[in-house]
Scaffold this motif. Structure first.
Motif, PDB file in Angstrom:
ATOM      1  N   TYR A   1     -10.115   4.738  -1.733  1.00  0.00           N
ATOM      2  CA  TYR A   1     -11.069   3.982  -0.923  1.00  0.00           C
ATOM      3  C   TYR A   1     -10.964   2.489  -1.201  1.00  0.00           C
ATOM      4  O   TYR A   1     -10.928   1.676  -0.267  1.00  0.00           O
ATOM      5  CB  TYR A   1     -12.486   4.498  -1.175  1.00  0.00           C
ATOM      6  CG  TYR A   1     -13.534   3.889  -0.278  1.00  0.00           C
ATOM      7  CD1 TYR A   1     -13.331   3.784   1.099  1.00  0.00           C
ATOM      8  CD2 TYR A   1     -14.732   3.421  -0.797  1.00  0.00           C
ATOM      9  CE1 TYR A   1     -14.290   3.230   1.923  1.00  0.00           C
ATOM     10  CE2 TYR A   1     -15.705   2.867   0.024  1.00  0.00           C
ATOM     11  CZ  TYR A   1     -15.472   2.767   1.379  1.00  0.00           C
ATOM     12  OH  TYR A   1     -16.430   2.206   2.201  1.00  0.00           O
ATOM     13  N   SER A   2     -10.861   2.096  -2.463  1.00  0.00           N
ATOM     14  CA  SER A   2     -10.775   0.661  -2.764  1.00  0.00           C
ATOM     15  C   SER A   2      -9.465   0.074  -2.239  1.00  0.00           C
ATOM     16  O   SER A   2      -9.437  -1.055  -1.742  1.00  0.00           O
ATOM     17  CB  SER A   2     -10.950   0.397  -4.258  1.00  0.00           C
ATOM     18  OG  SER A   2      -9.971   1.064  -5.000  1.00  0.00           O
ATOM     19  N   LYS A   3      -8.380   0.855  -2.316  1.00  0.00           N
ATOM     20  CA  LYS A   3      -7.089   0.369  -1.811  1.00  0.00           C
ATOM     21  C   LYS A   3      -7.142   0.152  -0.295  1.00  0.00           C
ATOM     22  O   LYS A   3      -6.667  -0.861   0.208  1.00  0.00           O
ATOM     23  CB  LYS A   3      -5.991   1.386  -2.161  1.00  0.00           C
ATOM     24  CG  LYS A   3      -4.586   0.913  -1.839  1.00  0.00           C
ATOM     25  CD  LYS A   3      -3.548   1.835  -2.481  1.00  0.00           C
ATOM     26  CE  LYS A   3      -3.045   2.801  -1.462  1.00  0.00           C
ATOM     27  NZ  LYS A   3      -2.010   3.707  -1.944  1.00  0.00           N
ATOM     28  N   ILE A   4      -7.767   1.099   0.412  1.00  0.00           N
ATOM     29  CA  ILE A   4      -7.808   0.969   1.871  1.00  0.00           C
ATOM     30  C   ILE A   4      -8.759  -0.164   2.282  1.00  0.00           C
ATOM     31  O   ILE A   4      -8.511  -0.845   3.287  1.00  0.00           O
ATOM     32  CB  ILE A   4      -8.189   2.310   2.560  1.00  0.00           C
ATOM     33  CG1 ILE A   4      -7.612   2.358   3.980  1.00  0.00           C
ATOM     34  CG2 ILE A   4      -9.684   2.546   2.607  1.00  0.00           C
ATOM     35  CD1 ILE A   4      -6.109   2.428   4.060  1.00  0.00           C
ATOM     36  N   LEU A   5      -9.821  -0.397   1.514  1.00  0.00           N
ATOM     37  CA  LEU A   5     -10.711  -1.519   1.831  1.00  0.00           C
ATOM     38  C   LEU A   5      -9.933  -2.835   1.771  1.00  0.00           C
ATOM     39  O   LEU A   5     -10.164  -3.739   2.583  1.00  0.00           O
ATOM     40  CB  LEU A   5     -11.906  -1.554   0.886  1.00  0.00           C
ATOM     41  CG  LEU A   5     -12.956  -0.477   1.103  1.00  0.00           C
ATOM     42  CD1 LEU A   5     -14.038  -0.558   0.034  1.00  0.00           C
ATOM     43  CD2 LEU A   5     -13.584  -0.585   2.499  1.00  0.00           C
ATOM     44  N   GLY A   6      -9.022  -2.939   0.818  1.00  0.00           N
ATOM     45  CA  GLY A   6      -8.174  -4.136   0.726  1.00  0.00           C
ATOM     46  C   GLY A   6      -7.293  -4.279   1.949  1.00  0.00           C
ATOM     47  O   GLY A   6      -7.053  -5.390   2.437  1.00  0.00           O
ATOM     48  N   LYS A   7      -6.812  -3.138   2.473  1.00  0.00           N
ATOM     49  CA  LYS A   7      -5.914  -3.194   3.635  1.00  0.00           C
ATOM     50  C   LYS A   7      -6.660  -3.512   4.930  1.00  0.00           C
ATOM     51  O   LYS A   7      -6.063  -4.021   5.870  1.00  0.00           O
ATOM     52  CB  LYS A   7      -5.153  -1.874   3.780  1.00  0.00           C
ATOM     53  CG  LYS A   7      -4.112  -1.700   2.677  1.00  0.00           C
ATOM     54  CD  LYS A   7      -3.335  -0.406   2.837  1.00  0.00           C
ATOM     55  CE  LYS A   7      -2.312  -0.286   1.725  1.00  0.00           C
ATOM     56  NZ  LYS A   7      -1.560   0.959   1.792  1.00  0.00           N
ATOM     57  N   VAL A   8      -7.949  -3.194   4.986  1.00  0.00           N
ATOM     58  CA  VAL A   8      -8.717  -3.546   6.189  1.00  0.00           C
ATOM     59  C   VAL A   8      -9.580  -4.780   5.935  1.00  0.00           C
ATOM     60  O   VAL A   8     -10.480  -5.090   6.719  1.00  0.00           O
ATOM     61  CB  VAL A   8      -9.588  -2.358   6.717  1.00  0.00           C
ATOM     62  CG1 VAL A   8      -8.724  -1.247   7.242  1.00  0.00           C
ATOM     63  CG2 VAL A   8     -10.563  -1.869   5.682  1.00  0.00           C
ATOM     64  N   ASN A   9      -9.279  -5.474   4.837  1.00  0.00           N
ATOM     65  CA  ASN A   9      -9.929  -6.754   4.483  1.00  0.00           C
ATOM     66  C   ASN A   9     -11.447  -6.671   4.370  1.00  0.00           C
ATOM     67  O   ASN A   9     -12.153  -7.524   4.842  1.00  0.00           O
ATOM     68  CB  ASN A   9      -9.531  -7.842   5.497  1.00  0.00           C
ATOM     69  CG  ASN A   9      -8.050  -8.108   5.478  1.00  0.00           C
ATOM     70  OD1 ASN A   9      -7.444  -8.136   4.411  1.00  0.00           O
ATOM     71  ND2 ASN A   9      -7.469  -8.272   6.650  1.00  0.00           N
ATOM     72  N   LYS A  10     -11.907  -5.598   3.743  1.00  0.00           N
ATOM     73  CA  LYS A  10     -13.349  -5.470   3.526  1.00  0.00           C
ATOM     74  C   LYS A  10     -13.720  -5.745   2.073  1.00  0.00           C
ATOM     75  O   LYS A  10     -14.841  -5.503   1.680  1.00  0.00           O
ATOM     76  CB  LYS A  10     -13.830  -4.069   3.929  1.00  0.00           C
ATOM     77  CG  LYS A  10     -13.848  -3.850   5.427  1.00  0.00           C
ATOM     78  CD  LYS A  10     -14.611  -2.595   5.764  1.00  0.00           C
ATOM     79  CE  LYS A  10     -14.732  -2.445   7.270  1.00  0.00           C
ATOM     80  NZ  LYS A  10     -15.477  -1.252   7.631  1.00  0.00           N
TER      81      LYS A  10
END
Length: 186
Positions: A176-185
């Protein structure tokens, strides 16, 4: 959906926990099913083996805290898991219930799937969600599918749902934290 399947005689609450697939739910299911070794039916032994395999393959940071028993490999549940361990998506399971539908998608955590296999896994996971949309395991696997397809907003949606159901889980927290970085959240 439980009446026509292999696990029909197992308590529906135990089945719901197994279908959720989070480490906490798997442990809770194993607490509820616990009895002396000689009292387990073959389908209970298979369910226990499936829970242990999910824990080891999907949540490697977690420990299997229950005993497993030798089981026949001649069933769609352990068959799908064994195929996934070999990097094969086994779609011959019959899709008669949530587990026979979803377990083949465990190939997502055993191998780096190519685009074609990832697309096949997407269908498998979405078909399983028809049975149980709230499954932590299904949402996590959907997140993996969409992350591999670089559909990061979709991945974030599924990872978020999985993460919110088990915020203490290391694999979910990292994904979840990795994907938040990819969607700039972040």
């Amino acid at each position: 959906s439980y009446d026509r399947n292999y696990f029909a005689k197992i308590d529906k609450n135990i089945m719901k926990l197994i279908e959720d697939g989070s480490p906490e739910a798997l442990r809770s299911a194993m607490q509820k099913i616990r009895k002396s070794e000689s009292e387990y039916t073959e389908n209970e032994r298979i369910l226990i083996a499936v829970a242990a395999e999910i824990m080891q393959l999907v949540w490697p940071s977690e420990k299997v805290t229950w005993n497993t028993f030798p089981v026949s490999q001649d069933n769609p549940y352990t068959g799908a898991i064994n195929s996934a361990k070999k990097g094969v998506l086994d779609t011959s399971t019959g899709n008669v219930d949530f587990l026979t539908t979803l377990l083949p998608a465990l190939v997502l955590v055993t191998t780096k799937t190519n685009a074609s296999l990832t697309a096949e896994c997407e269908k498998v996971v979405m078909d399983a969600m028809f049975y149980n949309y709230n499954s932590t395991l299904a949402n996590y696997l959907a997140g993996i599918v969409y992350e591999r397809q670089e559909r990061f907003t979709d991945a974030e949606s599924y990872y978020s749902k999985a993460y919110l159901s088990d915020e203490k889980n290391i694999e979910l927290t990292l994904a979840y934290s990795k994907i938040l970085g990819k969607v700039n959240k972040v």
